[in-house]
Design a protein around this motif. Sequence first.
Motif, PDB file in Angstrom:
ATOM      1  N   GLY A  39       0.792  -1.217   0.000  1.00 29.42           N
ATOM      2  CA  GLY A  39       0.000   0.000   0.000  1.00 29.42           C
ATOM      3  C   GLY A  39       0.827   1.271   0.000  1.00 29.42           C
ATOM      4  N   ASP A  40       2.127   1.131  -0.028  1.00 27.98           N
ATOM      5  CA  ASP A  40       3.015   2.286   0.037  1.00 27.98           C
ATOM      6  C   ASP A  40       2.988   3.075  -1.274  1.00 27.98           C
ATOM      7  N   PRO A  41       3.190   4.383  -1.206  1.00 28.88           N
ATOM      8  CA  PRO A  41       3.248   5.182  -2.441  1.00 28.88           C
ATOM      9  C   PRO A  41       4.443   4.840  -3.340  1.00 28.88           C
ATOM     10  N   SER A  42       5.479   4.256  -2.772  1.00 34.96           N
ATOM     11  CA  SER A  42       6.683   3.951  -3.533  1.00 34.96           C
ATOM     12  C   SER A  42       6.505   2.675  -4.360  1.00 34.96           C
ATOM     13  N   PRO A  43       6.674   2.770  -5.689  1.00 31.46           N
ATOM     14  CA  PRO A  43       6.602   1.568  -6.526  1.00 31.46           C
ATOM     15  C   PRO A  43       7.637   0.514  -6.131  1.00 31.46           C
ATOM     16  N   ALA A  44       8.813   0.947  -5.701  1.00 28.75           N
ATOM     17  CA  ALA A  44       9.855  -0.003  -5.296  1.00 28.75           C
ATOM     18  C   ALA A  44       9.410  -0.801  -4.078  1.00 28.75           C
ATOM     19  N   LEU A  45       8.774  -0.144  -3.132  1.00 21.08           N
ATOM     20  CA  LEU A  45       8.314  -0.851  -1.942  1.00 21.08           C
ATOM     21  C   LEU A  45       7.120  -1.757  -2.257  1.00 21.08           C
ATOM     22  N   ARG A  46       6.222  -1.313  -3.146  1.00 25.67           N
ATOM     23  CA  ARG A  46       5.111  -2.189  -3.566  1.00 25.67           C
ATOM     24  C   ARG A  46       5.646  -3.435  -4.268  1.00 25.67           C
ATOM     25  N   THR A  47       6.675  -3.250  -5.098  1.00 28.68           N
ATOM     26  CA  THR A  47       7.302  -4.375  -5.789  1.00 28.68           C
ATOM     27  C   THR A  47       7.906  -5.345  -4.784  1.00 28.68           C
ATOM     28  N   ARG A  48       8.600  -4.812  -3.803  1.00 28.65           N
ATOM     29  CA  ARG A  48       9.205  -5.678  -2.775  1.00 28.65           C
ATOM     30  C   ARG A  48       8.110  -6.399  -1.986  1.00 28.65           C
ATOM     31  N   GLY A  49       6.993  -5.740  -1.743  1.00 27.62           N
ATOM     32  CA  GLY A  49       5.882  -6.385  -1.056  1.00 27.62           C
ATOM     33  C   GLY A  49       5.383  -7.606  -1.810  1.00 27.62           C
ATOM     34  N   LEU A  50       5.304  -7.499  -3.137  1.00 28.38           N
ATOM     35  CA  LEU A  50       4.885  -8.652  -3.953  1.00 28.38           C
ATOM     36  C   LEU A  50       5.892  -9.786  -3.861  1.00 28.38           C
ATOM     37  N   GLN A  51       7.164  -9.431  -3.904  1.00 24.21           N
ATOM     38  CA  GLN A  51       8.207 -10.452  -3.789  1.00 24.21           C
ATOM     39  C   GLN A  51       8.113 -11.161  -2.441  1.00 24.21           C
ATOM     40  N   LEU A  52       7.869 -10.396  -1.391  1.00 22.03           N
ATOM     41  CA  LEU A  52       7.732 -10.984  -0.059  1.00 22.03           C
ATOM     42  C   LEU A  52       6.464 -11.837   0.047  1.00 22.03           C
ATOM     43  N   ALA A  53       5.419 -11.453  -0.673  1.00 20.83           N
ATOM     44  CA  ALA A  53       4.193 -12.261  -0.678  1.00 20.83           C
ATOM     45  C   ALA A  53       4.485 -13.654  -1.223  1.00 20.83           C
ATOM     46  N   VAL A  54       5.291 -13.721  -2.269  1.00 18.65           N
ATOM     47  CA  VAL A  54       5.652 -15.013  -2.857  1.00 18.65           C
ATOM     48  C   VAL A  54       6.539 -15.802  -1.897  1.00 18.65           C
ATOM     49  N   ILE A  55       7.549 -15.156  -1.362  1.00 17.48           N
ATOM     50  CA  ILE A  55       8.482 -15.824  -0.454  1.00 17.48           C
ATOM     51  C   ILE A  55       7.754 -16.391   0.763  1.00 17.48           C
ATOM     52  N   ASN A  56       6.781 -15.638   1.281  1.00 15.71           N
ATOM     53  CA  ASN A  56       6.063 -16.040   2.494  1.00 15.71           C
ATOM     54  C   ASN A  56       4.770 -16.779   2.206  1.00 15.71           C
ATOM     55  N   ASP A  57       4.507 -17.061   0.936  1.00 14.44           N
ATOM     56  CA  ASP A  57       3.310 -17.784   0.523  1.00 14.44           C
ATOM     57  C   ASP A  57       2.035 -17.115   1.054  1.00 14.44           C
ATOM     58  N   VAL A  58       1.967 -15.803   0.869  1.00 16.44           N
ATOM     59  CA  VAL A  58       0.802 -15.004   1.260  1.00 16.44           C
ATOM     60  C   VAL A  58       0.106 -14.581  -0.031  1.00 16.44           C
ATOM     61  N   HIS A  59      -1.055 -15.186  -0.313  1.00 18.62           N
ATOM     62  CA  HIS A  59      -1.756 -14.921  -1.569  1.00 18.62           C
ATOM     63  C   HIS A  59      -3.239 -14.664  -1.332  1.00 18.62           C
ATOM     64  N   PRO A  60      -3.585 -13.539  -0.717  1.00 22.06           N
ATOM     65  CA  PRO A  60      -5.018 -13.278  -0.509  1.00 22.06           C
ATOM     66  C   PRO A  60      -5.731 -13.064  -1.845  1.00 22.06           C
ATOM     67  N   ALA A  61      -6.996 -13.383  -1.870  1.00 25.95           N
ATOM     68  CA  ALA A  61      -7.791 -13.204  -3.095  1.00 25.95           C
ATOM     69  C   ALA A  61      -7.708 -11.749  -3.537  1.00 25.95           C
ATOM     70  N   GLY A  62      -7.472 -11.554  -4.808  1.00 22.82           N
ATOM     71  CA  GLY A  62      -7.437 -10.214  -5.368  1.00 22.82           C
ATOM     72  C   GLY A  62      -6.069  -9.565  -5.400  1.00 22.82           C
ATOM     73  N   LEU A  63      -5.086 -10.150  -4.733  1.00 18.19           N
ATOM     74  CA  LEU A  63      -3.753  -9.540  -4.709  1.00 18.19           C
ATOM     75  C   LEU A  63      -3.162  -9.423  -6.108  1.00 18.19           C
ATOM     76  N   TRP A  64      -3.119 -10.529  -6.831  1.00 18.93           N
ATOM     77  CA  TRP A  64      -2.428 -10.529  -8.129  1.00 18.93           C
ATOM     78  C   TRP A  64      -3.180  -9.737  -9.191  1.00 18.93           C
ATOM     79  N   PRO A  65      -4.510  -9.854  -9.297  1.00 16.83           N
ATOM     80  CA  PRO A  65      -5.197  -8.983 -10.263  1.00 16.83           C
ATOM     81  C   PRO A  65      -4.987  -7.495  -9.961  1.00 16.83           C
ATOM     82  N   SER A  66      -4.997  -7.130  -8.672  1.00 18.90           N
ATOM     83  CA  SER A  66      -4.759  -5.726  -8.304  1.00 18.90           C
ATOM     84  C   SER A  66      -3.345  -5.298  -8.671  1.00 18.90           C
TER      85      SER A  66
END
Length: 126
Positions: A39-66
Amino acid sequence: MSRDLNNVLNAGDVPVLAVERGGEARRAIRAHAIGIACGDPSPALRTRGLQLAVINDVHPAGLWPSALMDEDAMVRRAAAEAFPMRDRDSATVTLLAALERERDPGVFRALHAAMARVLGDDRPGT
């Protein structure tokens, strides 16, 4: 779009301060931190959040389409490169919708490669 990612990840009201034992407490804290990053304004931090979602196997509904609809190409490309292949049918629909909208050539190529992975074609250049 960054707020959309944050809303998706925080929809479950993660009990960050709950007194839990074992891995569930750590998982809840990680999910909350990933939600903040996405949710951060920084694209770099949003990108890192996605990478961490994969690493931590966190995949809530709607994450990837958003993430595939994010305003920043770097975030969309990271989402395409990390796109999980859990359900072939829904993955195909999601990726096709993103391919139809995408205007950035690098993101388009990453989406095309993700589609090839979903369909089982991992040859270079596909």
